[in-house]
Design a protein around this motif. Structure first.
Motif, mmCIF file in Angstrom:
data_model
loop_
_atom_site.group_PDB
_atom_site.id
_atom_site.type_symbol
_atom_site.label_atom_id
_atom_site.label_comp_id
_atom_site.label_asym_id
_atom_site.label_seq_id
_atom_site.Cartn_x
_atom_site.Cartn_y
_atom_site.Cartn_z
ATOM 1 N N ALA A 188 0.840 -1.203 0.000
ATOM 2 C CA ALA A 188 0.000 0.000 0.000
ATOM 3 C C ALA A 188 0.875 1.253 0.000
ATOM 4 O O ALA A 188 0.923 1.997 0.979
ATOM 5 C CB ALA A 188 -0.932 -0.010 1.207
ATOM 6 N N PRO A 189 1.580 1.497 -1.107
ATOM 7 C CA PRO A 189 2.488 2.649 -1.148
ATOM 8 C C PRO A 189 1.729 3.976 -1.106
ATOM 9 O O PRO A 189 0.668 4.122 -1.696
ATOM 10 C CB PRO A 189 3.222 2.479 -2.482
ATOM 11 C CG PRO A 189 2.308 1.649 -3.327
ATOM 12 C CD PRO A 189 1.591 0.737 -2.375
ATOM 13 N N VAL A 190 2.312 4.925 -0.386
ATOM 14 C CA VAL A 190 1.763 6.280 -0.289
ATOM 15 C C VAL A 190 2.591 7.193 -1.190
ATOM 16 O O VAL A 190 3.825 7.210 -1.121
ATOM 17 C CB VAL A 190 1.800 6.780 1.168
ATOM 18 C CG1 VAL A 190 1.373 8.242 1.245
ATOM 19 C CG2 VAL A 190 0.904 5.917 2.049
ATOM 20 N N TYR A 191 1.919 7.981 -2.043
ATOM 21 C CA TYR A 191 2.611 8.882 -2.956
ATOM 22 C C TYR A 191 2.739 10.287 -2.393
ATOM 23 O O TYR A 191 3.766 10.940 -2.557
ATOM 24 C CB TYR A 191 1.887 8.918 -4.303
ATOM 25 C CG TYR A 191 1.891 7.577 -4.995
ATOM 26 C CD1 TYR A 191 3.073 7.026 -5.482
ATOM 27 C CD2 TYR A 191 0.724 6.846 -5.134
ATOM 28 C CE1 TYR A 191 3.082 5.793 -6.101
ATOM 29 C CE2 TYR A 191 0.722 5.610 -5.751
ATOM 30 C CZ TYR A 191 1.903 5.079 -6.231
ATOM 31 O OH TYR A 191 1.908 3.850 -6.838
ATOM 32 N N GLN A 192 1.692 10.756 -1.740
ATOM 33 C CA GLN A 192 1.735 12.076 -1.126
ATOM 34 C C GLN A 192 0.534 12.219 -0.199
ATOM 35 O O GLN A 192 -0.439 11.463 -0.292
ATOM 36 C CB GLN A 192 1.723 13.182 -2.178
ATOM 37 C CG GLN A 192 0.486 13.223 -3.049
ATOM 38 C CD GLN A 192 0.599 14.250 -4.162
ATOM 39 O OE1 GLN A 192 1.180 15.317 -4.006
ATOM 40 N NE2 GLN A 192 0.039 13.927 -5.321
ATOM 41 N N THR A 193 0.621 13.198 0.692
ATOM 42 C CA THR A 193 -0.505 13.520 1.561
ATOM 43 C C THR A 193 -1.368 14.583 0.886
ATOM 44 O O THR A 193 -0.970 15.199 -0.117
ATOM 45 C CB THR A 193 -0.017 14.051 2.907
ATOM 46 O OG1 THR A 193 0.630 15.320 2.704
ATOM 47 C CG2 THR A 193 0.956 13.077 3.566
ATOM 48 N N VAL A 194 -2.525 14.825 1.466
ATOM 49 C CA VAL A 194 -3.416 15.870 0.948
ATOM 50 C C VAL A 194 -2.734 17.235 1.017
ATOM 51 O O VAL A 194 -2.798 18.020 0.059
ATOM 52 C CB VAL A 194 -4.737 15.874 1.746
ATOM 53 C CG1 VAL A 194 -5.575 17.111 1.406
ATOM 54 C CG2 VAL A 194 -5.526 14.605 1.470
ATOM 55 N N LEU A 195 -2.063 17.518 2.127
ATOM 56 C CA LEU A 195 -1.408 18.830 2.262
ATOM 57 C C LEU A 195 -0.267 18.984 1.262
ATOM 58 O O LEU A 195 -0.033 20.083 0.732
ATOM 59 C CB LEU A 195 -0.896 19.007 3.690
ATOM 60 C CG LEU A 195 -1.967 19.069 4.782
ATOM 61 C CD1 LEU A 195 -1.334 19.339 6.147
ATOM 62 C CD2 LEU A 195 -3.017 20.126 4.469
#
Length: 357
Positions: free
Chosen positions: A135-142
């Motif tokens: 479950a890779p994360v690319y960026q946050t909302v901020l």
């Protein structure tokens, strides 16, 4: 900077009033098509939004039998799991009084959202060293906002097609901490809000516990039916996946876009055009116009009608031949889950130029 809340000033849309009341499902389907065609003409006659851009946030492993309900059960789909790429969409538009407004659609707080029972169990069953790979994360909302020069204080509204997996306390604030989006209010269908406060066990599997706890009442705006927020932007009630589900509809210079999680791929709204043999054969054999994302199936008939509504409202792209419906979480290839049954990938989309703080 902070702003006092103003009256919402939204316009109620009536094209679907009574459309689901007929005894015969086929009569409901005809009424839904008629209403969608009328709303399409109304929105195309008006100006577009100023800016709309989607941002990749993270990938989510997801059972194929949920993603393509019916197709998998007929043994026409081979992968056990698929990967959904979750996105948030930023839209800037003029309200009916000429004021610039900024809305965030599906801004996921994925850290808090991990408390959702279904995904918590999945996480607990998976070795921790594999979490970032699966479950890779690319960026946050901020980080997404920062990348286009829009400040958190510019966000007037956040909204989700439904509240599965969502915890909005980080954005709106609670008794424990102020919100990171200091001026934002949550737009939520009144039925979705009611459901969150009284879930059945089969629903609770997909909702984040305490996701709305202690949020000031002034930060939540409940609406009924379908509404137009301003020029070129509407929230259309599309029940079925959940009873309070709604879809984002926005006008660009080349037509209308609809964003929804009723389906997970371009194929979901145009299965006869699918390049995947199993999906196309299923549609040919059954006559199905759409393929449901069916992890809860609160009402499959209503969800089917809602997906026909979405594809009718969005229209068909002359570039790729699929409906202009963009999944808010899109089935897409990943090295851990090869063979994603998706004939066309939307990816990140962008229209116009943002107004920066």
């Amino acid at each position: 900077m902070t702003r006092d809340p103003e009256p919402t000033g939204f316009a109620q849309l009536t094209q679907f009033d009574g459309a689901r009341n007929a005894a015969m499902p086929q009569d409901r389907l005809r009424a839904i098509r008629h209403g969608a065609e009328a709303l399409r003409e109304q929105l195309l006659a008006g100006p577009p939004v100023r800016f709309a851009r989607s941002f990749n946030l993270l990938r989510i492993p997801y059972p194929a039998w949920f993603a393509f309900t019916g197709v998998y059960s007929q043994q026409l789909l081979k992968p056990h799991m698929v990967h959904l790429l979750a996105r948030t969409t930023l839209v800037q538009y003029d309200d009916f009084e000429g004021r610039l407004r900024t809305l965030l659609f599906t801004p996921a707080d994925f850290e808090a959202g991990n408390a959702t029972p279904y995904f918590k169990r999945l996480s607990d069953q998976t070795p921790k060293f594999l979490h970032k790979a699966i479950a890779p994360v690319y960026q946050t909302v901020l980080q997404a906002l920062q990348s286009c020069g829009v400040s958190p204080a510019q966000i007037d509204y956040i909204t989700y097609d439904h509240l599965h997996t969502q915890d909005v306390r980080r954005w709106l604030g609670s008794a424990d901490a102020p919100g990171l989006l200091p001026n934002a209010r949550l737009l939520v269908h009144r039925q979705e809000l009611a459901n969150v406060h009284g879930l059945l066990p089969v629903q609770a599997e997909w909702y984040c516990p305490h996701g709305l706890d202690d949020i000031p009442a002034t930060r939540i705006v409940a609406f009924d039916g379908s509404i137009q927020l301003g020029h070129g932007l509407a929230l259309v009630h599309t029940p079925g996946h959940t009873e309070g589900n709604h879809s984002l509809v926005y006008r660009t210079d080349d037509g209308l876009r609809v964003s929804s999680e009723n389906g997970v791929a371009a194929d979901s709204w145009a299965p006869l055009q699918s390049r995947h043999n199993g999906i196309r054969r299923y549609a040919q054999a059954t006559g199905a116009e759409v393929i449901l994302n069916g992890n809860t199936q609160e009402s499959s008939n209503d969800q089917y009608l809602s997906m026909v509504l979405e594809k009718t409202l969005a229209g068909t792209s002359s570039l790729h031949g699929f409906s202009n419906v963009v999944p808010s979480a899109e089935c897409s290839p990943h090295w851990l889950f090869p063979g994603a049954p998706a004939s066309y990938l939307w990816g990140e989309t962008s229209f116009g130029t943002p107004v920066r703080a």
